[in-house]
Design a protein around this motif. Structure first.
Motif, PDB file in Angstrom:
ATOM      1  N   PHE A  48       0.832  -1.203   0.000  1.00 29.18           N
ATOM      2  CA  PHE A  48       0.000   0.000   0.000  1.00 29.18           C
ATOM      3  C   PHE A  48       0.872   1.261   0.000  1.00 29.18           C
ATOM      4  O   PHE A  48       0.630   2.204  -0.768  1.00 29.18           O
ATOM      5  N   LEU A  49       1.889   1.279   0.834  1.00 33.53           N
ATOM      6  CA  LEU A  49       2.767   2.443   0.931  1.00 33.53           C
ATOM      7  C   LEU A  49       3.669   2.564  -0.297  1.00 33.53           C
ATOM      8  O   LEU A  49       3.878   3.659  -0.814  1.00 33.53           O
ATOM      9  N   TRP A  50       4.184   1.446  -0.770  1.00 33.67           N
ATOM     10  CA  TRP A  50       5.068   1.454  -1.947  1.00 33.67           C
ATOM     11  C   TRP A  50       4.311   1.886  -3.195  1.00 33.67           C
ATOM     12  O   TRP A  50       4.790   2.701  -3.988  1.00 33.67           O
ATOM     13  N   TYR A  51       3.113   1.339  -3.369  1.00 32.55           N
ATOM     14  CA  TYR A  51       2.305   1.661  -4.537  1.00 32.55           C
ATOM     15  C   TYR A  51       1.956   3.147  -4.583  1.00 32.55           C
ATOM     16  O   TYR A  51       1.941   3.764  -5.646  1.00 32.55           O
ATOM     17  N   ALA A  52       1.700   3.734  -3.418  1.00 28.37           N
ATOM     18  CA  ALA A  52       1.355   5.156  -3.358  1.00 28.37           C
ATOM     19  C   ALA A  52       2.484   6.032  -3.879  1.00 28.37           C
ATOM     20  O   ALA A  52       2.250   7.134  -4.373  1.00 28.37           O
ATOM     21  N   ARG A  53       3.722   5.539  -3.787  1.00 28.58           N
ATOM     22  CA  ARG A  53       4.865   6.317  -4.252  1.00 28.58           C
ATOM     23  C   ARG A  53       5.137   6.134  -5.741  1.00 28.58           C
ATOM     24  O   ARG A  53       5.561   7.055  -6.420  1.00 28.58           O
ATOM     25  N   GLY A  54       4.928   4.912  -6.244  1.00 28.05           N
ATOM     26  CA  GLY A  54       5.387   4.637  -7.601  1.00 28.05           C
ATOM     27  C   GLY A  54       4.329   4.181  -8.576  1.00 28.05           C
ATOM     28  O   GLY A  54       4.655   3.648  -9.637  1.00 28.05           O
ATOM     29  N   TYR A  55       3.051   4.409  -8.252  1.00 25.94           N
ATOM     30  CA  TYR A  55       1.967   3.887  -9.083  1.00 25.94           C
ATOM     31  C   TYR A  55       1.990   4.415 -10.504  1.00 25.94           C
ATOM     32  O   TYR A  55       1.557   3.739 -11.447  1.00 25.94           O
ATOM     33  N   ASP A  56       2.481   5.638 -10.707  1.00 27.05           N
ATOM     34  CA  ASP A  56       2.417   6.255 -12.022  1.00 27.05           C
ATOM     35  C   ASP A  56       3.275   5.538 -13.053  1.00 27.05           C
ATOM     36  O   ASP A  56       3.039   5.652 -14.248  1.00 27.05           O
ATOM     37  N   LEU A  58       3.663   2.175 -13.104  1.00 28.13           N
ATOM     38  CA  LEU A  58       3.306   0.764 -13.097  1.00 28.13           C
ATOM     39  C   LEU A  58       2.095   0.507 -13.988  1.00 28.13           C
ATOM     40  O   LEU A  58       1.336   1.412 -14.303  1.00 28.13           O
ATOM     41  N   GLY A  59       1.918  -0.761 -14.367  1.00 29.54           N
ATOM     42  CA  GLY A  59       0.802  -1.137 -15.215  1.00 29.54           C
ATOM     43  C   GLY A  59      -0.482  -1.317 -14.430  1.00 29.54           C
ATOM     44  O   GLY A  59      -0.524  -1.151 -13.199  1.00 29.54           O
ATOM     45  N   SER A  60      -1.539  -1.716 -15.145  1.00 23.92           N
ATOM     46  CA  SER A  60      -2.847  -1.892 -14.517  1.00 23.92           C
ATOM     47  C   SER A  60      -2.853  -3.020 -13.499  1.00 23.92           C
ATOM     48  O   SER A  60      -3.684  -3.042 -12.594  1.00 23.92           O
ATOM     49  N   TRP A  61      -1.884  -3.961 -13.641  1.00 25.48           N
ATOM     50  CA  TRP A  61      -1.792  -5.052 -12.670  1.00 25.48           C
ATOM     51  C   TRP A  61      -1.601  -4.519 -11.264  1.00 25.48           C
ATOM     52  O   TRP A  61      -2.080  -5.116 -10.290  1.00 25.48           O
ATOM     53  N   SER A  62      -0.880  -3.417 -11.145  1.00 29.82           N
ATOM     54  CA  SER A  62      -0.567  -2.883  -9.820  1.00 29.82           C
ATOM     55  C   SER A  62      -1.815  -2.381  -9.117  1.00 29.82           C
ATOM     56  O   SER A  62      -1.940  -2.498  -7.895  1.00 29.82           O
TER      57      SER A  62
END
Length: 371
Positions: A48-56, A58-62
């Motif tokens: 949750f914390l990692w995704y909030a930083r690098g979501y832009d 990443l693909g739709s899988w994330s």
């Protein structure tokens, strides 16, 4: 600090749920369920914390995986009290098998609720229509439509690329003005793009976009957000007011800042903000009050605002049959009245955590009518 708090909370939840599970099933190697529960809980919170930083990047899988991880986090929260109850009941031998089956069933149910709520909470939205009947409303404003947006928290789950469709939804409903009651953005890396979107669509509303501050603007960098908003036609109200004029007739819109005091000092701060916002408004004139904090409904009622619009609560994001299970705020969601004036607490157009259950996102369209 926020990240440490999240990791600490979910470490404790993981350990507790693992310990309860070990006791319920009388595991000799109690540390295996303990370690497994802790690992799953930390993995979910960490993603949750990692995704909030690098979501832009990443693909739709994330995003799909993000929903699952948010679902696990919710399941950990939901499970702790029932598993504790099952732990106590498991000491009664005669019902132990039933208790164990119940514990497993409940964990599956909690996970299902979590994942469903994360996906549904981030994808489904209601357009709510509210008719407001006003004594003495100027004839030019009979049938006037105002849209309220709030709490978009632009970031990993409501992205800046989602904002145009949300604004266009308000325009398609025929809104003459768009009111935004705070907490616009969390990921301020995308504030320039957000500002450009607001500029591009502001002209779609005859009376533009009017904005008040929420608490998250202060958390994320109010100075920078304000700097970008000042490049747009958006009108910011901070303990101030503006006038909407149609056919020579006037409707005032007052807006207040977010209060930071607590207890009695907060009431005094809110009184001062409201009085400052009303300075210069003729007595008896029709006024709409915009605020982020829902406690301002009381101030709107007291001042005689024909409509007070707030957000902040997200409607608690959880409930049953469309009602919140608990109400930590004086005003939590939906419409309220003192008998003469209307206040509304929006559930929000999005949120910084996607889980919602029986509390859909909403865009609200208010239509004014002469009584």
């Amino acid at each position: 600090m926020f990240e440490r708090m999240i990791l600490t909370v979910f470490s404790i939840l993981g350990l507790l749920n693992g310990a309860f599970f070990s006791i319920i099933f009388r595991k000799r190697k109690f540390y295996i369920p303990l370690a497994l529960s802790l690992g799953i809980s930390l993995a979910a919170a960490g993603f949750f914390l990692w995704y909030a930083r690098g979501y832009d990047g990443l693909g739709s899988w994330s995003l799909s995986l993000g929903y699952v991880m948010c679902g696990i986090m919710v399941a950990e929260i939901i499970a702790v009290i029932p598993l504790f109850a099952c732990t106590i009941l498991s000491f009664f031998r005669r019902i132990r098998s039933i208790v164990r089956a119940g514990a497993v069933l409940f964990m599956v149910l909690a996970f299902g609720i979590g994942v469903y709520g994360a996906i549904d909470g981030n994808t489904r939205e209601e357009v709510a229509h509210v008719d407001v009947y006003v004594d003495g409303l100027p004839p030019a404003f009979d049938g006037y439509k105002a849209a309220q947006m709030t709490d978009t928290h632009i970031g990993p789950y409501f992205r800046y690329t989602d904002l145009p469709a949300e604004i266009q939804r308000a325009w398609k409903e025929g809104a003459h003005v768009l009111f935004f009651t705070g907490d616009l953005i969390d990921d301020i890396r995308y504030m320039p793009e957000t500002a450009r979107t607001l500029s591009a669509f502001s002209g779609d509303f005859p009376d533009g976009i009017i904005y008040v501050w929420g608490n998250h603007e202060y958390y994320r960098g109010k100075g920078y957000i304000e700097e970008e908003l000042e490049k747009t036609p958006v009108r910011i109200l901070a303990d101030d007011h503006t006038a909407i004029i149609r056919k020579g007739q006037v409707l005032y819109v007052a807006g207040v800042d977010y209060p930071w005091a607590r207890g009695e000092a907060m009431k005094e701060e809110m009184d001062e903000m409201t009085e400052d916002a009303w300075q210069g408004i003729p007595s008896g004139a029709p006024v709409i009050l915009l605020a982020h904090h829902s406690d301002f409904l009381d101030k709107g009622f007291k001042k005689g605002a024909i409509l007070t619009l707030t957000g902040h609560t997200h409607g608690t994001q959880f409930g049953l049959f469309g009602k919140p299970l608990w109400t930590p705020f004086t005003y939590t969601r939906g419409a309220y009245s003192d008998g003469s004036h209307l206040g509304y607490v929006s559930r929000g157009d999005a949120s910084w955590f996607p889980f919602r259950f029986s509390c859909e996102r909403e865009l609200v369209i208010f239509t004014l009518h002469r009584k």
